[in-house]
Design an enzyme around this catalytic site. Sequence first.
Site, PDB file in Angstrom:
ATOM      1  N   ARG A  49       0.842  -1.201   0.000  1.00 36.73           N
ATOM      2  CA  ARG A  49       0.000   0.000   0.000  1.00 36.73           C
ATOM      3  C   ARG A  49       0.880   1.255   0.000  1.00 36.73           C
ATOM      4  O   ARG A  49       1.069   1.893  -1.022  1.00 36.73           O
ATOM      5  CB  ARG A  49      -0.948  -0.021   1.208  1.00 36.73           C
ATOM      6  CG  ARG A  49      -2.161   0.926   1.050  1.00 36.73           C
ATOM      7  CD  ARG A  49      -1.895   2.371   1.365  1.00 36.73           C
ATOM      8  NE  ARG A  49      -1.448   2.598   2.724  1.00 36.73           N
ATOM      9  CZ  ARG A  49      -1.084   3.793   3.200  1.00 36.73           C
ATOM     10  NH1 ARG A  49      -1.104   4.866   2.402  1.00 36.73           N
ATOM     11  NH2 ARG A  49      -0.676   3.936   4.441  1.00 36.73           N
ATOM     12  N   ASP A  50       1.496   1.577   1.107  1.00 33.60           N
ATOM     13  CA  ASP A  50       2.271   2.809   1.194  1.00 33.60           C
ATOM     14  C   ASP A  50       3.504   2.762   0.302  1.00 33.60           C
ATOM     15  O   ASP A  50       3.946   3.780  -0.224  1.00 33.60           O
ATOM     16  CB  ASP A  50       2.680   3.059   2.648  1.00 33.60           C
ATOM     17  CG  ASP A  50       3.009   4.511   2.925  1.00 33.60           C
ATOM     18  OD1 ASP A  50       2.739   5.361   2.056  1.00 33.60           O
ATOM     19  OD2 ASP A  50       3.542   4.805   4.004  1.00 33.60           O
ATOM     20  N   HIS A  70       5.045   4.260  12.548  1.00 36.76           N
ATOM     21  CA  HIS A  70       5.232   4.245  11.095  1.00 36.76           C
ATOM     22  C   HIS A  70       6.257   5.335  10.773  1.00 36.76           C
ATOM     23  O   HIS A  70       5.949   6.525  10.870  1.00 36.76           O
ATOM     24  CB  HIS A  70       3.880   4.528  10.421  1.00 36.76           C
ATOM     25  CG  HIS A  70       3.919   4.609   8.930  1.00 36.76           C
ATOM     26  ND1 HIS A  70       3.479   3.584   8.123  1.00 36.76           N
ATOM     27  CD2 HIS A  70       4.338   5.590   8.082  1.00 36.76           C
ATOM     28  CE1 HIS A  70       3.603   3.940   6.855  1.00 36.76           C
ATOM     29  NE2 HIS A  70       4.132   5.159   6.809  1.00 36.76           N
ATOM     30  N   HIS A  74       9.327   7.147   8.306  1.00 38.12           N
ATOM     31  CA  HIS A  74       9.970   7.358   7.016  1.00 38.12           C
ATOM     32  C   HIS A  74      11.418   7.766   7.268  1.00 38.12           C
ATOM     33  O   HIS A  74      11.727   8.383   8.292  1.00 38.12           O
ATOM     34  CB  HIS A  74       9.240   8.434   6.226  1.00 38.12           C
ATOM     35  CG  HIS A  74       7.942   7.972   5.635  1.00 38.12           C
ATOM     36  ND1 HIS A  74       7.662   8.012   4.295  1.00 38.12           N
ATOM     37  CD2 HIS A  74       6.832   7.440   6.225  1.00 38.12           C
ATOM     38  CE1 HIS A  74       6.441   7.531   4.066  1.00 38.12           C
ATOM     39  NE2 HIS A  74       5.924   7.182   5.235  1.00 38.12           N
ATOM     40  N   CYS A  98       4.128   9.794   0.406  1.00 39.63           N
ATOM     41  CA  CYS A  98       2.759  10.292   0.300  1.00 39.63           C
ATOM     42  C   CYS A  98       2.642  11.197  -0.919  1.00 39.63           C
ATOM     43  O   CYS A  98       3.408  12.162  -1.042  1.00 39.63           O
ATOM     44  CB  CYS A  98       2.373  11.068   1.558  1.00 39.63           C
ATOM     45  SG  CYS A  98       0.723  11.792   1.471  1.00 39.63           S
ATOM     46  N   ASN A 130       9.505   4.907   3.122  1.00 46.54           N
ATOM     47  CA  ASN A 130       9.412   4.307   4.447  1.00 46.54           C
ATOM     48  C   ASN A 130      10.743   3.658   4.821  1.00 46.54           C
ATOM     49  O   ASN A 130      11.575   3.376   3.957  1.00 46.54           O
ATOM     50  CB  ASN A 130       8.347   3.199   4.455  1.00 46.54           C
ATOM     51  CG  ASN A 130       6.984   3.693   4.066  1.00 46.54           C
ATOM     52  OD1 ASN A 130       6.792   4.214   2.986  1.00 46.54           O
ATOM     53  ND2 ASN A 130       6.021   3.516   4.931  1.00 46.54           N
TER      54      ASN A 130
END
Length: 298
Positions: free
Chosen positions: A15-16, A207, A209, A240, A249
């Site tokens: 996903r990310d 989470h 980065h 993002c 990430n």
Amino acid sequence: MSDRLHATVLEVGPRDGLQNEARALSPEDRIAFIARCVEAGARRIEAVSFVNPKRVPQMAGAEEVMAGVPRRAGVSYSGLVLNRRGLDRALDAGVDEVNVVVVASDTFCVRNQGCTTAEMLDAWDAIASAAADAGVPAGMTIAAAFGCPFEGETPPERVAEIARRAHAAGAFEIALADTIGVGVPGQVRDLTRRVRAAAPGTPLRFHFHNTRNTGYANALTAVDEGVTILDASTGGFGGCPFAPAATGNIATEDLLYALHRGGVETGMDMEAVAETGIWLGGLLGAPVPALLGRAGPF
């Protein structure tokens, strides 16, 4: 760190990791990616996002992906949702858990989700209630918890207040996201303690980065604070699409190396993850940010 400590790495690459890449992968390639993550030992995977594909075309075909993922005992697939329509799609697709993102700053929330933070919190309350009725756990990710690309520093008191709302609505988990990679270990310690006080008993996840090369230090600091769930993305891809210069990430394989060398068990095969990172870079036609695939294990 104790030799007996176990941490769960929640794989967010499907996903990310993919949502900000120039090349959109087919549902078939995304299913193959997820299958490789499962084979490498991932047991929690953020597989899909139920957002408008016009806004994030890389996430189109979520239902197709969910229909094709390997279903195994002990493997949990989450889907990101931002509204009731997204929740209905997620439930119909058979997700195991729902992840709702609430951005801690109004400017970023409007750009990312088309509503203010207060409006998104109202949406969260409704989503959490409906998910509970359906028997699917809903968790909240507080985005831009460490800083906003438009408003600057995020007040930690604001993060704690959002966490209170998450807790009040029965969030099974709260994640704090350093969406643009500005956080440092001191902030990790401070936010961990504030959110635990605001949401007692609710498991905490982070989470990170690695935009400014602090992501791994932050992750290890979270583990020192007793946090046992960390997001990471195979290959270190991610970012993002609505935040300027929000690079990848922390890489799953590089995080696994740091954890395993520190005596923290994860149940994952870091060499298999590194191989998948190289494979994924080939699909995306992009250099792999992760380092383990280049240097190898020690």
